[in-house]
Design a protein around this motif. Sequence first.
Motif, short mmCIF file in Angstrom:
data_model
loop_
_atom_site.label_atom_id
_atom_site.label_comp_id
_atom_site.label_asym_id
_atom_site.label_seq_id
_atom_site.Cartn_x
_atom_site.Cartn_y
_atom_site.Cartn_z
N HIS A 5 0.88 -1.18 0.00
CA HIS A 5 0.00 0.00 0.00
C HIS A 5 0.92 1.23 0.00
O HIS A 5 1.51 1.56 1.03
N ALA A 9 -1.88 8.15 1.30
CA ALA A 9 -3.31 8.08 1.52
C ALA A 9 -3.53 8.34 3.01
O ALA A 9 -2.58 8.30 3.80
N GLY A 17 -7.72 -2.92 1.07
CA GLY A 17 -7.50 -3.60 -0.21
C GLY A 17 -6.50 -4.73 -0.12
O GLY A 17 -6.81 -5.88 -0.50
N SER A 158 -1.11 -1.69 -4.68
CA SER A 158 -2.50 -1.25 -4.74
C SER A 158 -2.53 0.26 -4.92
O SER A 158 -2.19 1.00 -3.99
N ASN A 160 -4.81 3.36 -5.60
CA ASN A 160 -6.19 3.80 -5.59
C ASN A 160 -6.37 5.30 -5.83
O ASN A 160 -7.40 5.72 -6.35
N TYR A 161 -5.39 6.09 -5.46
CA TYR A 161 -5.55 7.55 -5.51
C TYR A 161 -4.41 8.20 -6.30
O TYR A 161 -3.29 7.69 -6.33
N GLN A 164 -1.11 8.72 -4.62
CA GLN A 164 -0.19 7.59 -4.48
C GLN A 164 0.63 7.35 -5.74
O GLN A 164 1.64 6.63 -5.69
N GLY A 188 -5.95 -1.74 -8.18
CA GLY A 188 -6.53 -0.67 -7.37
C GLY A 188 -7.48 0.20 -8.16
O GLY A 188 -7.60 0.09 -9.38
N GLY A 189 -8.14 1.11 -7.45
CA GLY A 189 -9.18 1.93 -8.06
C GLY A 189 -8.69 2.80 -9.20
O GLY A 189 -9.38 2.94 -10.23
N LEU A 190 -7.51 3.42 -9.06
CA LEU A 190 -7.01 4.28 -10.13
C LEU A 190 -6.67 3.47 -11.37
O LEU A 190 -6.98 3.88 -12.50
N THR A 192 -8.01 0.65 -12.22
CA THR A 192 -9.29 0.23 -12.79
C THR A 192 -9.86 1.32 -13.69
O THR A 192 -10.36 1.04 -14.79
N SER A 193 -9.77 2.57 -13.27
CA SER A 193 -10.29 3.67 -14.08
C SER A 193 -9.50 3.81 -15.38
O SER A 193 -10.08 4.15 -16.42
#
Length: 260
Positions: A5, A9, A17, A158, A160-161, A164, A188-190, A192-193
Amino acid sequence: MILVHPPVAKPSEPPAGIARLCGAMRKAGRKCVMLDANIEGLLFLLERTPASSDTWTKRSVRNLPRNLTALRDKRTYSSLARYSRAVRDVNRVLEASGARSGTIAGLSNFEHRGLSPLRSRDLIEAAETPERNPFYHYFSKRLLALAADERPSLIGLSLNYLSQAITAFAMIGFIRRELPGLRIVLGGGLVTSWLRRPGWRNPFQGLIDELVAGPGEVPLLGILGYENPAGRYFCPDYASIAPFDYLSPGFILPYSASSG
């Protein structure tokens, strides 16, 4: 396997996650080690504050132990003024520590004056020049020591933001250079986008081995050669995260970043 991680964040709780991913790996009988480089890295920066003639910075450095204790005390959250002052002063120390590398670091944000997380070429540059990152002296030693102890075949990050992204790619570049045998997976979320954006093309080939969109448990098990039914629930494995001193009343566990 090592799951990471990365900074930065909000360091108020263990990262859900990688805990979920580790739970899936352990369910499959795979050894997994989690590294919350976010809280470790922030504590590392707080321990490396430079000398300053600025009154606010000097006061913030002097009051740092008191403010960190306050952020772990539920009584602080009953006073908005006390809480806000503690956060501002801790952020001031982080900002002073990161300024030498041309960055603005905080408890929930990270900006690089020369690199943008919105430009893939800047992320690649961050990977090519990890020494320019303010967390470099932390993660370079930590990752090498962890790899020597665990001898992993794969490391997953991971992401996500946006806060990071620059440091995550600095870590990836360091891993690729110093630990070339490790397989690198980024999710991670970023991420994925990125992958779900129409027409997106991967600019990170040769740097990252696998990019994963959405929940990563089943794809990661597949990468490792495990068959797993889709939709299976995995309990997060928080017990495998080392004892950290998170900045919230719910997670008061003694830890010193310098000990790693």
